[in-house]
Motif scaffolding. Structure first.
Motif, PDB file in Angstrom:
ATOM      1  N   PRO A 153       0.814  -1.226   0.000  1.00 55.37           N
ATOM      2  CA  PRO A 153       0.000   0.000   0.000  1.00 55.37           C
ATOM      3  C   PRO A 153       0.844   1.271   0.000  1.00 55.37           C
ATOM      4  O   PRO A 153       0.486   2.262  -0.644  1.00 55.37           O
ATOM      5  CB  PRO A 153      -0.811  -0.120   1.303  1.00 55.37           C
ATOM      6  N   CYS A 154       1.967   1.226   0.703  1.00 53.12           N
ATOM      7  CA  CYS A 154       2.837   2.407   0.767  1.00 53.12           C
ATOM      8  C   CYS A 154       3.437   2.700  -0.602  1.00 53.12           C
ATOM      9  O   CYS A 154       3.472   3.854  -1.045  1.00 53.12           O
ATOM     10  CB  CYS A 154       3.935   2.178   1.800  1.00 53.12           C
ATOM     11  N   SER A 155       3.900   1.650  -1.277  1.00 54.11           N
ATOM     12  CA  SER A 155       4.485   1.824  -2.609  1.00 54.11           C
ATOM     13  C   SER A 155       3.464   2.402  -3.589  1.00 54.11           C
ATOM     14  O   SER A 155       3.771   3.294  -4.385  1.00 54.11           O
ATOM     15  CB  SER A 155       4.990   0.476  -3.121  1.00 54.11           C
ATOM     16  N   LYS A 156       2.237   1.916  -3.502  1.00 58.45           N
ATOM     17  CA  LYS A 156       1.183   2.425  -4.381  1.00 58.45           C
ATOM     18  C   LYS A 156       0.898   3.902  -4.100  1.00 58.45           C
ATOM     19  O   LYS A 156       0.684   4.698  -5.028  1.00 58.45           O
ATOM     20  CB  LYS A 156      -0.091   1.608  -4.193  1.00 58.45           C
ATOM     21  N   GLU A 157       0.911   4.273  -2.845  1.00 58.59           N
ATOM     22  CA  GLU A 157       0.564   5.630  -2.445  1.00 58.59           C
ATOM     23  C   GLU A 157       1.618   6.647  -2.880  1.00 58.59           C
ATOM     24  O   GLU A 157       1.293   7.774  -3.301  1.00 58.59           O
ATOM     25  CB  GLU A 157       0.381   5.682  -0.934  1.00 58.59           C
ATOM     26  N   ILE A 158       2.888   6.288  -2.786  1.00 63.06           N
ATOM     27  CA  ILE A 158       3.952   7.266  -3.005  1.00 63.06           C
ATOM     28  C   ILE A 158       4.536   7.229  -4.415  1.00 63.06           C
ATOM     29  O   ILE A 158       5.287   8.133  -4.792  1.00 63.06           O
ATOM     30  CB  ILE A 158       5.097   7.074  -1.990  1.00 63.06           C
ATOM     31  N   SER A 159       4.193   6.203  -5.189  1.00 59.79           N
ATOM     32  CA  SER A 159       4.814   6.045  -6.511  1.00 59.79           C
ATOM     33  C   SER A 159       3.939   6.646  -7.616  1.00 59.79           C
ATOM     34  O   SER A 159       2.715   6.506  -7.615  1.00 59.79           O
ATOM     35  CB  SER A 159       5.067   4.571  -6.809  1.00 59.79           C
ATOM     36  N   LYS A 160       4.603   7.273  -8.578  1.00 58.89           N
ATOM     37  CA  LYS A 160       3.895   7.842  -9.714  1.00 58.89           C
ATOM     38  C   LYS A 160       3.463   6.752 -10.687  1.00 58.89           C
ATOM     39  O   LYS A 160       2.420   6.838 -11.333  1.00 58.89           O
ATOM     40  CB  LYS A 160       4.796   8.855 -10.414  1.00 58.89           C
ATOM     41  N   TYR A 161       4.297   5.711 -10.791  1.00 63.61           N
ATOM     42  CA  TYR A 161       4.000   4.611 -11.706  1.00 63.61           C
ATOM     43  C   TYR A 161       3.988   3.287 -10.932  1.00 63.61           C
ATOM     44  O   TYR A 161       5.010   2.869 -10.394  1.00 63.61           O
ATOM     45  CB  TYR A 161       5.055   4.518 -12.816  1.00 63.61           C
ATOM     46  N   GLY A 162       2.836   2.647 -10.858  1.00 64.90           N
ATOM     47  CA  GLY A 162       2.738   1.298 -10.307  1.00 64.90           C
ATOM     48  C   GLY A 162       3.027   1.177  -8.823  1.00 64.90           C
ATOM     49  O   GLY A 162       3.015   2.159  -8.073  1.00 64.90           O
ATOM     50  N   ALA A 163       3.326  -0.041  -8.411  1.00 59.06           N
ATOM     51  CA  ALA A 163       3.647  -0.358  -7.025  1.00 59.06           C
ATOM     52  C   ALA A 163       4.319  -1.732  -6.994  1.00 59.06           C
ATOM     53  O   ALA A 163       4.058  -2.572  -7.860  1.00 59.06           O
ATOM     54  CB  ALA A 163       2.381  -0.386  -6.171  1.00 59.06           C
ATOM     55  N   HIS A 164       5.192  -1.945  -6.005  1.00 60.01           N
ATOM     56  CA  HIS A 164       5.882  -3.245  -5.973  1.00 60.01           C
ATOM     57  C   HIS A 164       4.982  -4.293  -5.293  1.00 60.01           C
ATOM     58  O   HIS A 164       4.262  -4.011  -4.339  1.00 60.01           O
ATOM     59  CB  HIS A 164       7.245  -3.126  -5.274  1.00 60.01           C
ATOM     60  N   ASN A 165       5.018  -5.481  -5.848  1.00 65.03           N
ATOM     61  CA  ASN A 165       4.292  -6.592  -5.236  1.00 65.03           C
ATOM     62  C   ASN A 165       5.230  -7.783  -5.071  1.00 65.03           C
ATOM     63  O   ASN A 165       6.360  -7.765  -5.558  1.00 65.03           O
ATOM     64  CB  ASN A 165       3.042  -6.963  -6.038  1.00 65.03           C
ATOM     65  N   GLN A 166       4.773  -8.798  -4.386  1.00 65.99           N
ATOM     66  CA  GLN A 166       5.612  -9.943  -4.101  1.00 65.99           C
ATOM     67  C   GLN A 166       4.766 -11.180  -3.818  1.00 65.99           C
ATOM     68  O   GLN A 166       3.598 -11.069  -3.436  1.00 65.99           O
ATOM     69  CB  GLN A 166       6.538  -9.688  -2.898  1.00 65.99           C
ATOM     70  N   ARG A 167       5.378 -12.320  -4.039  1.00 61.10           N
ATOM     71  CA  ARG A 167       4.753 -13.566  -3.608  1.00 61.10           C
ATOM     72  C   ARG A 167       4.943 -13.690  -2.109  1.00 61.10           C
ATOM     73  O   ARG A 167       5.959 -13.271  -1.556  1.00 61.10           O
ATOM     74  CB  ARG A 167       5.388 -14.747  -4.341  1.00 61.10           C
ATOM     75  N   ALA A 168       3.965 -14.266  -1.446  1.00 56.85           N
ATOM     76  CA  ALA A 168       4.018 -14.414   0.001  1.00 56.85           C
ATOM     77  C   ALA A 168       3.494 -15.793   0.385  1.00 56.85           C
ATOM     78  O   ALA A 168       2.870 -16.485  -0.427  1.00 56.85           O
ATOM     79  CB  ALA A 168       3.192 -13.322   0.682  1.00 56.85           C
ATOM     80  N   MET A 169       3.757 -16.183   1.622  1.00 59.16           N
ATOM     81  CA  MET A 169       3.290 -17.472   2.113  1.00 59.16           C
ATOM     82  C   MET A 169       2.519 -17.259   3.407  1.00 59.16           C
ATOM     83  O   MET A 169       3.007 -16.647   4.355  1.00 59.16           O
ATOM     84  CB  MET A 169       4.473 -18.416   2.370  1.00 59.16           C
ATOM     85  N   LEU A 170       1.287 -17.790   3.432  1.00 56.63           N
ATOM     86  CA  LEU A 170       0.441 -17.699   4.607  1.00 56.63           C
ATOM     87  C   LEU A 170       0.272 -19.101   5.175  1.00 56.63           C
ATOM     88  O   LEU A 170      -0.300 -19.974   4.529  1.00 56.63           O
ATOM     89  CB  LEU A 170      -0.922 -17.103   4.241  1.00 56.63           C
ATOM     90  N   LYS A 171       0.774 -19.317   6.382  1.00 57.38           N
ATOM     91  CA  LYS A 171       0.669 -20.619   7.047  1.00 57.38           C
ATOM     92  C   LYS A 171      -0.427 -20.547   8.105  1.00 57.38           C
ATOM     93  O   LYS A 171      -0.443 -19.635   8.926  1.00 57.38           O
ATOM     94  CB  LYS A 171       1.989 -21.005   7.704  1.00 57.38           C
ATOM     95  N   ILE A 172      -1.335 -21.519   8.078  1.00 54.14           N
ATOM     96  CA  ILE A 172      -2.449 -21.557   9.025  1.00 54.14           C
ATOM     97  C   ILE A 172      -2.477 -22.910   9.716  1.00 54.14           C
ATOM     98  O   ILE A 172      -2.411 -23.962   9.062  1.00 54.14           O
ATOM     99  CB  ILE A 172      -3.798 -21.319   8.321  1.00 54.14           C
ATOM    100  N   LYS A 173      -2.587 -22.886  11.021  1.00 53.95           N
ATOM    101  CA  LYS A 173      -2.714 -24.102  11.826  1.00 53.95           C
ATOM    102  C   LYS A 173      -3.928 -23.934  12.724  1.00 53.95           C
ATOM    103  O   LYS A 173      -3.999 -22.978  13.496  1.00 53.95           O
ATOM    104  CB  LYS A 173      -1.452 -24.312  12.668  1.00 53.95           C
ATOM    105  N   VAL A 174      -4.903 -24.836  12.601  1.00 55.47           N
ATOM    106  CA  VAL A 174      -6.132 -24.720  13.384  1.00 55.47           C
ATOM    107  C   VAL A 174      -6.427 -26.021  14.106  1.00 55.47           C
ATOM    108  O   VAL A 174      -5.990 -27.101  13.693  1.00 55.47           O
ATOM    109  CB  VAL A 174      -7.350 -24.331  12.493  1.00 55.47           C
ATOM    110  N   SER A 175      -7.205 -25.898  15.181  1.00 54.14           N
ATOM    111  CA  SER A 175      -7.673 -27.069  15.913  1.00 54.14           C
ATOM    112  C   SER A 175      -9.148 -26.887  16.237  1.00 54.14           C
ATOM    113  O   SER A 175      -9.636 -25.753  16.347  1.00 54.14           O
ATOM    114  CB  SER A 175      -6.861 -27.277  17.199  1.00 54.14           C
TER     115      SER A 175
END
Length: 265
Positions: A153-175
């Motif tokens: 969100p910060c990159s999108k807000e301050i950049s004139k062109y585009g914004a940086h994105n990345q692959r991420a990993m979300l680990k969930i453990k439930v019981s």
């Protein structure tokens, strides 16, 4: 008679919390949720991790008995619902106070590209985990790791062109209680709904345009993703424990962004 070294006395007075075997390769029979909400059994390749507690007076545990127990259940078409009974057998046959078991496996789901609708298989790292304590209380955990896309969100807000994105990993453990059930498919989709955009194994140009623009219109920090998934988990009345971990593999930094949350009723 062959000497039994494991049963010899140990004089160091140090009990061991977990001792056992890991990376035991086995076929695991699990339930898959079908599109019409029915289920079917299928076999996946899994690795087992098994352990018990060892009292201070024993020199070692009997490693072969772990494999014997797995083999006994495999003859009966081992399924995930047998974890509780396997754990109690481990306690009994290895004369232990506590027992632990984890099946880790790759789980493939069919995904449709968002515009072209082309089908492909997406792989998720998943696990069934169980433990029985010295009071014979059983606990089961469902675990999945879901790759997602985030856009800063910060990159999108301050950049004139585009914004940086990345692959991420979300680990969930439930019981949840033993008489309840949560599908892996539903847990994975819950995680994907909290991303800037889902990840797809196969994308044509029109799909790539959709993914890029969707992420741009839905920017999220790791903190946003954690708070969104926690909100959904809190709304699920079945879940009585969760642990979530989010890591974004930063595209413009030499470090990663990370967040973590744990809850137990």
């Amino acid at each position: 008679m062959i000497k039994d070294v494991q049963n010899q006395k140990d004089l160091r007075n140090i009990p061991i919390q977990k001792v056992g075997v890991k990376d035991v390769e086995i076929p695991l029979r699990i339930e898959r949720k079908m599109p019409d909400n029915t289920s079917t059994l299928e076999t996946v390749y899994a690795k087992a991790k098994m352990s018990v507690s060892l009292p201070c007076e024993y020199k070692g545990t009997h490693m072969s008995r772990f494999i014997e127990i797995l083999n006994d259940y495999q003859k009966e078409n081992l399924v995930s619902t047998d974890i509780e009974q396997i754990l109690f057998d481990m306690k009994k046959k290895l004369d232990a106070k506590n027992a632990y078991l984890k099946f880790s496996f790759k789980y493939f789901l069919e995904k449709h590209a968002p515009v072209s609708n082309l089908k492909s298989l997406m792989c998720y790292d998943c696990a069934f985990e169980g433990e029985v304590d010295e009071n014979d209380e059983y606990k089961f955990y469902l675990i999945t790791k879901v790759p997602i896309t985030t856009l800063c969100p910060c990159s999108k807000e301050i950049s004139k062109y585009g914004a940086h994105n990345q692959r991420a990993m979300l680990k969930i453990k439930v019981s949840y209680d033993n008489d309840k059930h949560i599908w892996l498919e539903d847990l994975i989709q819950m995680a994907q709904n909290c991303a800037s955009c889902e990840i797809y194994p196969l994308l044509k140009r029109e799909d790539e345009k959709f993914v890029t623009e969707t992420a741009y219109e839905n920017p999220k920090f790791v903190e946003d993703v954690i708070r969104d998934i926690v909100t959904k988990l809190n709304e699920n009345e079945i879940i009585n424990f969760y642990e979530v971990e989010m890591e974004a593999f930063e595209s413009i930094h030499s470090h990663n962004a990370w967040a973590y949350q744990k809850f137990q009723k």
